[in-house]
Scaffold this active site. Structure first.
Site, PDB file in Angstrom:
ATOM      1  N   CYS B  55       1.053  -1.405   0.341  1.00 11.12           N
ATOM      2  CA  CYS B  55       0.077  -0.233   0.305  1.00 11.12           C
ATOM      3  C   CYS B  55       0.865   1.042  -0.229  1.00 11.12           C
ATOM      4  O   CYS B  55       1.974   1.305   0.616  1.00 11.12           O
ATOM      5  CB  CYS B  55      -0.842  -0.233   0.892  1.00 11.12           C
ATOM      6  SG  CYS B  55      -2.506  -1.061   0.969  1.00 11.12           S
ATOM      7  N   ASP B  78      11.253  -8.098  -2.097  1.00  6.10           N
ATOM      8  CA  ASP B  78      11.892  -7.835  -0.323  1.00  6.10           C
ATOM      9  C   ASP B  78      12.999  -9.751  -0.252  1.00  6.10           C
ATOM     10  O   ASP B  78      13.442  -9.883   0.570  1.00  6.10           O
ATOM     11  CB  ASP B  78      11.615  -7.076   0.852  1.00  6.10           C
ATOM     12  CG  ASP B  78      11.511  -5.680   0.662  1.00  6.10           C
ATOM     13  OD1 ASP B  78      11.791  -5.695  -0.129  1.00  6.10           O
ATOM     14  OD2 ASP B  78       9.969  -5.294   0.637  1.00  6.10           O
ATOM     15  N   HIS B 164      -3.568  -6.839  -2.634  1.00  8.65           N
ATOM     16  CA  HIS B 164      -3.474  -5.929  -4.119  1.00  8.65           C
ATOM     17  C   HIS B 164      -3.206  -5.946  -5.006  1.00  8.65           C
ATOM     18  O   HIS B 164      -2.619  -6.633  -5.418  1.00  8.65           O
ATOM     19  CB  HIS B 164      -2.447  -4.972  -3.127  1.00  8.65           C
ATOM     20  CG  HIS B 164      -2.325  -3.773  -3.521  1.00  8.65           C
ATOM     21  ND1 HIS B 164      -3.159  -2.560  -2.619  1.00  8.65           N
ATOM     22  CD2 HIS B 164      -1.784  -2.815  -3.927  1.00  8.65           C
ATOM     23  CE1 HIS B 164      -2.458  -1.469  -2.918  1.00  8.65           C
ATOM     24  NE2 HIS B 164      -1.957  -1.591  -3.863  1.00  8.65           N
ATOM     25  N   HIS B 166      -1.221  -7.106  -8.572  1.00 12.19           N
ATOM     26  CA  HIS B 166       0.131  -6.498  -8.796  1.00 12.19           C
ATOM     27  C   HIS B 166       0.210  -7.349  -9.752  1.00 12.19           C
ATOM     28  O   HIS B 166       0.010  -8.115  -9.550  1.00 12.19           O
ATOM     29  CB  HIS B 166       0.878  -6.333  -7.416  1.00 12.19           C
ATOM     30  CG  HIS B 166       0.963  -7.896  -6.452  1.00 12.19           C
ATOM     31  ND1 HIS B 166       0.242  -8.522  -6.029  1.00 12.19           N
ATOM     32  CD2 HIS B 166       1.967  -8.412  -6.322  1.00 12.19           C
ATOM     33  CE1 HIS B 166       0.502  -9.229  -5.176  1.00 12.19           C
ATOM     34  NE2 HIS B 166       1.545  -9.760  -5.793  1.00 12.19           N
TER      35      HIS B 166
END
Ligand SMILES: O=P(O)(O)O[C@H]1O[C@H](CO)[C@@H](O)[C@H](O)[C@H]1O
Ligand SMILES: O=P(O)(O)O[C@H]1O[C@H](CO)[C@@H](O)[C@H](O)[C@H]1O
Lengths: 351, 351
Positions: B55, B78, B164, B166
């Site tokens: 976000c 990450d 989310h 993506h």
């Protein structure tokens, strides 16, 4: 530059049997998992359910009544993907639109009359009976078809829709895709090196030991150098054997015993009834068998989906479907974890 | 002998792009399904969650704080499977034990600042921004790497661990397995027929119409003749385009609009947020690009797992993993079902 360590540094490995590459990124196990969890196995399966079409004495979808079998039981799949008599699609009108005839037969084989056992909980003689049934069905269907695919989908996660211990046998008039790849690779290795690929491979693994999980007088179980699934294994005879029916009685007994050990280790890994798909690959069969298929070595593949626990699986998705298989621990790490697990089933220990 | 009908009679079909076969057994849809059901999507996703690392304004695993982005947002994964600097495994000591170096970079691209939207619920200009971001990242990473794989895993069923909207971008120093296959097939078709395989294929499908789902001025969506997943589609430009950055502004606008239509149809099929993995394949990139790659045609594959409903998926397991892909309805039946679905999203109609 740092010294290469497989467990720290991503690299790619080649699968010479199926002519494929895998990306090994073991450092990735460090990431946290916040994705989907698989449902836990909660409900216990009744030993006998008269409404389960796989049970002795039950009525199947086609109205037939199962015998009161007390060992293995083989019957025709009531919803077969392959039937013996499908017509030919005929010649194609364009090189990009090629369809061909497919004929075959689909069978189901129950391993045991009870619904509440699995192979690792069966006795060695009971597993031996399954092996004999696999050998006979290969012989029977292999007389008519070039490929007899024996496979077991174990667990709901692997699309298995019936908890009764069973496998399937699909025989086809064509050499399936993966059989074709293995045929090509083994043939070319044999013609280059003068011996079967998997015979030399097994010998090397026995010598190198890093990926070996189990070995016995006649068999080896190892996590292949090119494994894709986290705890994938390859089960190999130590002698050159092309097909299941060729196995001697001693090799069959020994196979039953090593299968029980492997599947016990699998269940013990996450203390769950370990899901997997497994299957046998042996030399093509059928009428055209003027060929000797000396380049073939019989083997079984075990493909289990779990990665971190009984509820966290490996997802073979975007990158894997569109680019290349990828794994999150090294085959050597997987072999080490399986190797140290006890050979007594956790369910028996707890009682 | 009966007349062949694809919807009644099993047969095999060839995939000339990836050099693979699929078994089509459409009569199998008649069998009842008693296996695993996928969890229903129940929880609603909050539009903004300060603890969600995707976000705007959230803190990621490495401590970095996301900007308050209001369009797309690209950042380094990450927990990357590919890193730029892994050492080389060195030469292998045996032909059956081949490992090679793998270097690369993994990025994540957010499509939108809101967590509670998906591509089909975004506006055409918002989707156009995603397409522009895809083209730029291909250009940027393609300058350094021979393969830039853009892919989206949508839905928990496809291993997506964050709701989310993506996608991911993994660029690699090697040509992944499937890229290699497509390279080989397209190259050999081009040298035999003098034009790109997928250009001729698209033209044929536009003419035959049976597998077409959508067509627009610049794009085609079809269920390929050799589709493996039940509602798999192929998205193709009508003109010869090798890579995403070559698309003109008009082609990008048109792509945004046809993607919105396709994904709306997908969601409408079972009235659910339709899970899939999708990805783009374009000509190899990187420094070695003296080659023109004229045999390549840009395309996207959509691989959705659902078969019968929002909770019953196709399991690609035993036979599929060990022998050959198998499907339970014909590509023509799948295309017909997608074709007749409305182009307005069911969520918008219900309000
Ligand atoms: O990177 P993610 O989204 O955490 O992970 C997901 O996509 C990856 C690329 O397809 C897969 O390797 C993982 O198994 C899957 O869970
Ligand atoms: O035949 P079953 O057990 O009903 O079905 C299972 O195994 C088959 C063979 O691998 C697959 O095609 C099916 O998708 C799967 O659900």
């Amino acid at each position: 530059a740092a010294t290469f360590r497989a467990s720290e540094h991503q690299h790619i490995r080649y699968n010479p049997l199926q002519d494929e590459w895998v990306l090994v990124s073991a450092h990735r196990m460090k990431r946290p998992w916040q994705g989907q969890l698989e449902p836990q196995l909660l409900k216990t399966v009744p030993r006998h359910d008269p409404l389960n079409p796989l049970c002795p004495g039950a009525t199947r979808a086609n109205g037939e009544v199962n015998p009161h079998y007390d060992g293995t039981f083989l019957f025709d799949n009531d919803f077969p993907a392959l039937q013996p008599d499908a017509p030919d699609p005929g010649p194609s009108d364009h090189p990009l639109f090629r369809a061909e005839a497919a004929r075959g037969i689909c069978k189901v084989m129950c391993f045991h009359p009870w619904s509440d056992v699995t192979l690792p909980l069966m006795s060695v003689p009971e597993i031996r009976a399954v092996i004999d049934a696999w050998a006979s069905v290969t012989e029977e269907l292999g007389a008519r078809y070039p490929w007899v695919q024996i496979f077991e989908n174990k667990g709901a996660m692997m699309g298995c829709s019936n908890p009764h211990p069973h496998c399937q046998v699909w025989a086809s008039s064509f050499l399936p895709d993966i059989a074709q790849r293995e045929e090509r690779s083994q043939k070319s290795y044999h013609s280059q090196h003068g011996e079967p690929l998997l015979l030399e491979y097994g010998r090397q693994e026995l010598h190198r030991k890093e990926r070996l999980v189990l070995s016995s007088e006649h068999w080896l179980v190892l996590v292949p150098f090119w494994a894709v699934w986290p705890f994938q294994t390859l089960l190999l005879p130590r002698r050159h054997v092309r097909r299941l029916p060729e196995l001697t009685p001693a090799e069959r007994d020994d196979l039953a015993s090593i299968m029980k050990k492997l599947l016990t280790k699998y269940d013990n890994l996450f203390e769950t009834s370990f899901p997997y798909s497994m299957g046998w690959h042996g030399a093509p069969t059928g009428l055209k068998t003027g060929a000797t298929y000396d380049h073939w070595q019989l083997h079984a593949h075990y493909y289990p989906p779990l990665l971190r626990s009984a509820t966290v699986r490996k997802f073979m998705v975007g990158y894997e479907m569109l680019a290349q298989a990828q794994r999150d621990l090294t085959p050597e790490q997987a072999a080490e974890r399986l190797r140290v697990l006890p050979e007594i089933h956790y369910c028996l220990l707890k009682k």
